[in-house]
Design a protein around this motif. Structure first.
Motif, short mmCIF file in Angstrom:
data_model
loop_
_atom_site.label_atom_id
_atom_site.label_comp_id
_atom_site.label_asym_id
_atom_site.label_seq_id
_atom_site.Cartn_x
_atom_site.Cartn_y
_atom_site.Cartn_z
N GLY A 7 -26.02 29.37 -67.15
CA GLY A 7 -26.62 28.41 -68.06
C GLY A 7 -25.92 28.37 -69.41
N LEU A 8 -25.55 29.54 -69.90
CA LEU A 8 -24.87 29.62 -71.18
C LEU A 8 -23.47 29.00 -71.10
CD1 LEU A 8 -26.07 30.73 -73.73
CD2 LEU A 8 -24.99 32.91 -73.28
N GLN A 9 -22.79 29.23 -70.00
CA GLN A 9 -21.47 28.63 -69.81
C GLN A 9 -21.58 27.10 -69.77
OE1 GLN A 9 -20.48 30.82 -66.25
NE2 GLN A 9 -18.87 31.95 -67.33
N LYS A 10 -22.62 26.61 -69.13
CA LYS A 10 -22.83 25.16 -69.08
C LYS A 10 -23.09 24.60 -70.47
CE LYS A 10 -24.60 25.02 -64.38
NZ LYS A 10 -25.79 24.81 -63.52
N GLU A 11 -23.84 25.35 -71.28
CA GLU A 11 -24.11 24.90 -72.65
C GLU A 11 -22.83 24.84 -73.47
OE1 GLU A 11 -27.48 26.48 -74.85
OE2 GLU A 11 -28.25 27.28 -72.96
N VAL A 12 -21.97 25.84 -73.30
CA VAL A 12 -20.70 25.86 -74.04
C VAL A 12 -19.84 24.68 -73.60
CG1 VAL A 12 -18.55 27.13 -74.38
CG2 VAL A 12 -20.73 28.34 -74.46
N LEU A 13 -19.78 24.43 -72.32
CA LEU A 13 -19.00 23.30 -71.81
C LEU A 13 -19.57 21.97 -72.32
CD1 LEU A 13 -16.60 22.66 -70.05
CD2 LEU A 13 -18.11 22.63 -68.07
N HIS A 14 -20.89 21.87 -72.36
CA HIS A 14 -21.53 20.66 -72.87
C HIS A 14 -21.19 20.47 -74.35
CE1 HIS A 14 -24.52 17.55 -73.44
NE2 HIS A 14 -24.98 18.22 -74.49
N LEU A 15 -21.21 21.55 -75.12
CA LEU A 15 -20.87 21.48 -76.54
C LEU A 15 -19.42 21.04 -76.72
CD1 LEU A 15 -21.61 22.05 -79.52
CD2 LEU A 15 -20.81 24.38 -79.14
N TYR A 16 -18.53 21.58 -75.91
CA TYR A 16 -17.11 21.21 -76.01
C TYR A 16 -16.92 19.72 -75.71
CZ TYR A 16 -12.11 21.12 -75.17
OH TYR A 16 -10.78 20.81 -75.23
N ARG A 17 -17.53 19.27 -74.65
CA ARG A 17 -17.39 17.85 -74.27
C ARG A 17 -18.00 16.93 -75.32
NH1 ARG A 17 -18.84 18.59 -67.89
NH2 ARG A 17 -16.77 19.28 -67.24
N ALA A 18 -19.15 17.33 -75.85
CA ALA A 18 -19.79 16.53 -76.91
C ALA A 18 -18.91 16.49 -78.15
CB ALA A 18 -21.17 17.10 -77.23
N ASN A 30 -7.03 9.58 -87.09
CA ASN A 30 -7.58 10.89 -87.45
C ASN A 30 -8.14 11.66 -86.27
OD1 ASN A 30 -6.98 10.26 -90.11
ND2 ASN A 30 -8.99 9.38 -90.48
N GLN A 31 -8.19 11.04 -85.12
CA GLN A 31 -8.76 11.71 -83.95
C GLN A 31 -8.03 12.99 -83.60
OE1 GLN A 31 -9.00 9.00 -80.65
NE2 GLN A 31 -10.52 7.70 -81.66
N VAL A 32 -6.72 12.99 -83.76
CA VAL A 32 -5.94 14.17 -83.41
C VAL A 32 -6.33 15.36 -84.30
CG1 VAL A 32 -3.91 13.72 -84.86
CG2 VAL A 32 -3.66 14.93 -82.70
N ASN A 33 -6.67 15.09 -85.55
CA ASN A 33 -7.11 16.17 -86.45
C ASN A 33 -8.41 16.79 -85.97
OD1 ASN A 33 -4.92 15.56 -88.07
ND2 ASN A 33 -6.11 14.28 -89.46
N PHE A 34 -9.34 15.95 -85.54
CA PHE A 34 -10.61 16.45 -85.03
C PHE A 34 -10.42 17.24 -83.75
CE2 PHE A 34 -12.32 13.26 -87.89
CZ PHE A 34 -13.47 13.87 -88.37
N VAL A 35 -9.62 16.72 -82.85
CA VAL A 35 -9.39 17.40 -81.56
C VAL A 35 -8.70 18.74 -81.79
CG1 VAL A 35 -8.17 17.26 -79.36
CG2 VAL A 35 -9.42 15.28 -80.22
N ASN A 36 -7.72 18.77 -82.69
CA ASN A 36 -7.05 20.04 -82.99
C ASN A 36 -8.03 21.05 -83.58
OD1 ASN A 36 -4.56 19.18 -82.08
ND2 ASN A 36 -3.87 18.52 -84.10
N TYR A 37 -8.90 20.59 -84.45
CA TYR A 37 -9.91 21.48 -85.04
C TYR A 37 -10.83 22.05 -83.95
CZ TYR A 37 -13.90 23.07 -87.74
OH TYR A 37 -14.91 23.83 -88.26
N ILE A 38 -11.24 21.19 -83.04
CA ILE A 38 -12.11 21.63 -81.95
C ILE A 38 -11.41 22.68 -81.09
CG2 ILE A 38 -13.24 20.86 -79.82
CD1 ILE A 38 -13.65 18.12 -81.35
N HIS A 39 -10.15 22.42 -80.76
CA HIS A 39 -9.39 23.39 -79.96
C HIS A 39 -9.26 24.72 -80.68
CE1 HIS A 39 -8.18 20.95 -76.54
NE2 HIS A 39 -7.94 19.94 -77.37
N GLU A 40 -9.01 24.67 -81.98
CA GLU A 40 -8.88 25.90 -82.76
C GLU A 40 -10.19 26.68 -82.78
OE1 GLU A 40 -7.47 25.01 -86.68
OE2 GLU A 40 -5.65 24.05 -85.92
N GLU A 41 -11.29 25.97 -83.01
CA GLU A 41 -12.60 26.64 -83.10
C GLU A 41 -12.98 27.29 -81.76
OE1 GLU A 41 -14.86 27.17 -85.78
OE2 GLU A 41 -12.95 26.75 -86.75
N PHE A 42 -12.78 26.57 -80.68
CA PHE A 42 -13.12 27.15 -79.38
C PHE A 42 -12.12 28.25 -79.00
CE2 PHE A 42 -16.00 23.65 -79.03
CZ PHE A 42 -16.97 24.07 -78.15
N GLY A 43 -10.88 28.10 -79.41
CA GLY A 43 -9.86 29.10 -79.11
C GLY A 43 -10.11 30.43 -79.80
N LYS A 44 -10.74 30.40 -80.96
CA LYS A 44 -11.03 31.63 -81.70
C LYS A 44 -11.86 32.60 -80.87
CE LYS A 44 -11.33 29.66 -86.33
NZ LYS A 44 -12.29 29.37 -87.42
#
Length: 79
Positions: A7-18, A30-44
């Motif tokens: 369930g927790l993994q599904k929530e994380v995946l849902h958050l990523y997709r959202a 500016n979309q690339v800036n947002f996507v890069n930020y998202i990748h960085e945050e999840f990558g941490k």
């Protein structure tokens, strides 16, 4: 056979997709800036242990708050 997600993994995946969906509502240039930020945050936290439930739940709450902030139309870029 693919591995079933918890369930927790599904929530994380849902958050990523959202997050990615929210990024695609921003101006095209500016979309690339947002996507890069998202990748960085999840990558941490990519190597965070699966059993660290309290940290994962905390990060989910923080992530949902960030999505709410980023979804405002006034916010057009992120650095």
């Amino acid at each position: 056979m693919p591995k079933r997600l918890s369930g927790l993994q599904k929530e994380v995946l849902h958050l990523y997709r959202a997050s990615i969906r929210t990024a695609h509502t921003k101006p095209k240039e500016n979309q690339v800036n947002f996507v890069n930020y998202i990748h960085e945050e999840f990558g941490k936290y990519r190597n965070l242990p699966r059993k660290d439930f309290t940290t994962i739940e905390h990060l989910l709450r923080v992530g949902n708050k960030k999505i709410a902030t980023f979804s405002h139309p006034e916010l057009t870029n992120i650095h």
